[in-house]
Design an enzyme around this catalytic site. Structure first.
Site, PDB file in Angstrom:
ATOM      1  N   GLY A   1      -6.214  10.460 -17.833  1.00 28.76           N
ATOM      2  CA  GLY A   1      -7.304   9.626 -18.179  1.00 28.76           C
ATOM      3  C   GLY A   1      -7.737   8.986 -16.921  1.00 28.76           C
ATOM      4  O   GLY A   1      -7.638   7.645 -16.724  1.00 28.76           O
TER       5      GLY A   1
ATOM      6  N   SER B   1     -11.211   9.965 -14.714  1.00 23.54           N
ATOM      7  CA  SER B   1     -12.672   9.966 -14.490  1.00 23.54           C
ATOM      8  C   SER B   1     -13.350   9.208 -15.585  1.00 23.54           C
ATOM      9  O   SER B   1     -12.796   9.299 -16.928  1.00 23.54           O
ATOM     10  CB  SER B   1     -13.306  11.350 -14.384  1.00 23.54           C
ATOM     11  OG  SER B   1     -12.683  11.871 -13.179  1.00 23.54           O
TER      12      SER B   1
ATOM     13  N   GLU C   1      -0.391  16.341  -8.314  1.00 27.26           N
ATOM     14  CA  GLU C   1      -1.457  17.220  -8.717  1.00 27.26           C
ATOM     15  C   GLU C   1      -2.136  18.036  -7.562  1.00 27.26           C
ATOM     16  O   GLU C   1      -2.612  19.168  -7.855  1.00 27.26           O
ATOM     17  CB  GLU C   1      -2.534  16.394  -9.331  1.00 27.26           C
ATOM     18  CG  GLU C   1      -3.881  17.183  -9.764  1.00 27.26           C
ATOM     19  CD  GLU C   1      -4.708  15.998 -10.320  1.00 27.26           C
ATOM     20  OE1 GLU C   1      -4.637  14.884 -10.845  1.00 27.26           O
ATOM     21  OE2 GLU C   1      -5.884  16.598 -10.545  1.00 27.26           O
TER      22      GLU C   1
ATOM     23  N   GLU D   1     -15.273  16.853  -0.605  1.00 26.99           N
ATOM     24  CA  GLU D   1     -15.666  15.923   0.426  1.00 26.99           C
ATOM     25  C   GLU D   1     -14.710  14.825   0.387  1.00 26.99           C
ATOM     26  O   GLU D   1     -14.210  14.175   1.549  1.00 26.99           O
ATOM     27  CB  GLU D   1     -16.890  15.098   0.005  1.00 26.99           C
ATOM     28  CG  GLU D   1     -18.295  16.515   0.205  1.00 26.99           C
ATOM     29  CD  GLU D   1     -18.135  17.414  -0.821  1.00 26.99           C
ATOM     30  OE1 GLU D   1     -17.482  17.320  -1.869  1.00 26.99           O
ATOM     31  OE2 GLU D   1     -19.007  18.362  -0.474  1.00 26.99           O
TER      32      GLU D   1
END
Lengths: 233, 379
Positions: B131, B133, B248, B366
């Protein structure tokens, strides 16, 4: 890194600093040709990890001297030696680029503060890290097989091909972020970038190693690739 | 300048046997009917497979035995993970819980949370989603606006998460929420472990361009969770999430989840391919070998208790580029119709369509390049 290798690297830096102006003589006098020669034959008994460490420093400091030939002593090891030279030269190109963008000011701030420049240098750094990893992994393999290049054919092909691919990206970004000063004879960047251009084509260009490696992998089949990778470490 | 040293990848125990056993287990237990599930395989949900994998001891491997884990070394887990990915096993259901939620609960969670959640995670039965974004907080994660207010009964949550992979199949969400009223940016954030069957939570699908339902939007309307839902320290959510993102981003899934396509290209090329195909196979092999060395070194550094933030970002950046380019390069060289009924065509199509997401999920290209630039001393 072992204490012995640290000392070896310190010696190499001192000798190459002298050789940068004096030519290859100090390198020969320091006995680098004996680095891989076994102790019982009067050499230093170094391993390929030692050769990799010295050649990286040579690639950064004296890319125009024939240090690889001096150390490798057999043609089949030259592609591996050149991978180490390329890793060193690329590290130097990255270091020069970082210094330059941190000191050069345009539009009232260092070039390093522009996102476009940051993103370019990140791409370059990834390529440099990849080649450094390839050189290090190749050294681990060569040392596991008593520096017998015929038992490290897979790794030599992978590492040289990966270094070749990186050479184009690294040289172009290094020059781009340097601007005109990097294109001058006076500034040191060309010493490593011209060497990288030369090394990409020597001891096997991209097509040479890609075809050799591809045929080797094709013969092993789809599942065979993974088995090859995991069995060789 | 000192170049990158490889961290020696030296897991304890008989690693050859670990690989052999797992390959034999997969030969019996991996479903073979859906070739496309082998592409991008950590997005392939198969709870039956996850349960069987958990029962065989291949999930929660590094968790302590008292919580149902395997007490194994992190690099032994790494070996298992890379074998599963290389085989294209459908590991999506338990993937997030095993990779990051479980380790985070072990590190920051209360004893009660560990006892409650870790055994289910290790069995391959309890699935988690991330949880992070929100509609206004994508790359700019510190813009999180979902709030949790402390009340006498517990935390009262209001807000919305989005792009939540697997929320509709998960049991819990580890959410980053704003617990301190009036706080801004990375301050005042905390992590809450939310049971997704709590009243007031609405999960709606977002169908992706491949026609798959992986994403969701998750709405919280005055959702009440108990005081014990807080994970770790109140107000330290940002620091904890940064550690979670390290887990991650550092794994072999960043270069290995599409290995099925490369294997299919090699198989369809046969033992004596034409030169262009041989060269393509050679180029992809060289990149994959290099990525594996980088990834193993990063895992070894992480296992040694160091923070490989930059190395992990390098693996993600190069791995994503490799996986994104691979189907494009294959299509450019190998003759293969869009609608052909071959394994190669199905994998190629699926990965061409899935590949734009590779440099978005887990931090955009980016953002990752920005992290690397910071490591270079540019910002």
């Amino acid at each position: 890194m072992s204490a012995g290798r640290d000392m070896l690297c310190d010696t190499a830096r001192a000798v190459f600093a002298e050789a940068a102006t004096a030519g290859v003589a100090p390198v020969e006098e320091a006995g680098f040709a004996l680095l891989l020669v076994p102790e019982e034959h009067g050499g230093f008994g170094g391993d390929w990890g030692d050769a990799d460490a010295v050649l990286r420093i040579a690639g950064a400091m004296v890319p125009d001297l024939p240090v690889a030939d001096l150390i490798a002593r057999q043609a089949a090891l030259l592609p591996a030696a050149v991978v180490s030279l390329m890793a060193g030269a690329m590290g130097q190109a990255l270091a020069l680029s970082i210094d330059h963008v941190n000191s050069r000011q345009q539009f009232g701030r260092p070039l390093a503060k522009f996102q476009a420049v940051q993103q370019s240098l990140s791409v370059m750094a990834c390529e440099v890290r990849a080649v450094e990893a390839a050189a290090a992994a190749l050294a681990v393999r060569l040392d596991a097989v008593n520096i017998d290049p015929s038992a490290a054919g897979f790794e030599i092909a992978c590492a040289k091909l990966r270094a070749n691919r990186a050479a184009g990206i690294v040289t172009s970004i290094a020059h781009q972020v340097h601007g005109a000063i990097g294109f001058t004879e006076e500034y040191a960047l060309h010493r490593v970038t011209i060497a990288l251009m030369r090394w990409r084509g020597e001891h096997g260009n991209d097509a040479h190693w890609a075809e050799i490696l591809g045929r080797k992998v094709a013969r092993a089949g789809g599942r065979g690739l993974w088995e090859t990778l995991t069995s060789r470490g | 300048m000192q170049g990158l040293a490889l961290y020696p990848f030296d897991p304890p125990g008989d690693i050859a046997a670990l690989r052999t056993d797992l390959r034999a287990w997969l030969a019996v237990n991996q479903p073979q009917d859906d070739i496309v599930a082998k592409a991008n395989c950590w997005a392939s949900f198969d709870p039956d497979f996850s349960r069987a994998l958990g029962a065989a001891g291949y999930i929660g491997m590094t968790l302590p035995a008292r919580y149902g884990g395997g007490d194994r070394h992190p690099l032994q887990r790494y070996v298992v993970i890379e074998e599963l990915l290389a085989a294209g096993a459908p590991v999506g259901a338990h993937w997030i819980a095993d990779r990051q939620t479980g380790p985070l609960i072990l590190r920051y969670g209360s004893e009660e949370q560990r006892r409650r959640y870790l055994p289910g995670i290790a069995k391959g039965e309890l699935y988690a989603c991330i949880g992070l974004s929100e509609p206004g907080a994508g790359s700019d994660l510190a813009a999180v606006r979902t709030t949790a207010r402390e009340t006498a009964e517990g935390w009262r949550i209001n807000g919305q998460k989005i792009w939540t992979t697997g929320a509709h199949l998960s049991h819990i969400m580890l959410a980053l929420v704003r617990t301190e009223e009036g706080s801004e940016r990375s301050a005042g954030l905390s992590q809450l472990l939310i049971d997704l069957d709590t009243p007031g939570i609405i999960i709606r699908p977002i169908v992706d361009m491949a026609g798959h339902h992986d994403f969701n939007e998750v709405f919280f309307d005055d959702v009440l969770v108990p005081p014990g839902a807080l994970v770790g320290e109140r107000g330290q959510g940002w620091r904890q999430v940064t550690a979670e993102l390290g887990l991650e981003r550092s794994g072999p899934e960043r270069y290995l989840s599409s290995h099925a396509l490369l294997a299919a290209v090699i198989d369809s090329a046969g033992p004596d391919p034409d030169t262009a195909v041989a060269m393509l196979i050679g180029e992809l092999t060289a990149e994959m070998w290099t990525l594996r060395q980088l990834s193993m070194s990063t895992a070894a550094k992480l296992a040694a208790g160091e923070d490989p933030m930059i190395e992990a970002s390098v693996v993600k950046e190069l791995g994503n580029a490799f996986e994104q380019d691979m189907p494009r390069r294959v299509q450019a060289i190998v003759d293969c119709g869009w609608d052909d009924d071959t394994d190669l065509a199905k994998l190629l199509r699926a990965l061409l369509i899935a590949s734009p997401s590779f440099s978005l999920r887990g931090g955009t290209r980016e953002v990752i390049r920005g992290i690397i630039a910071r490591g270079l001393g540019l910002r």
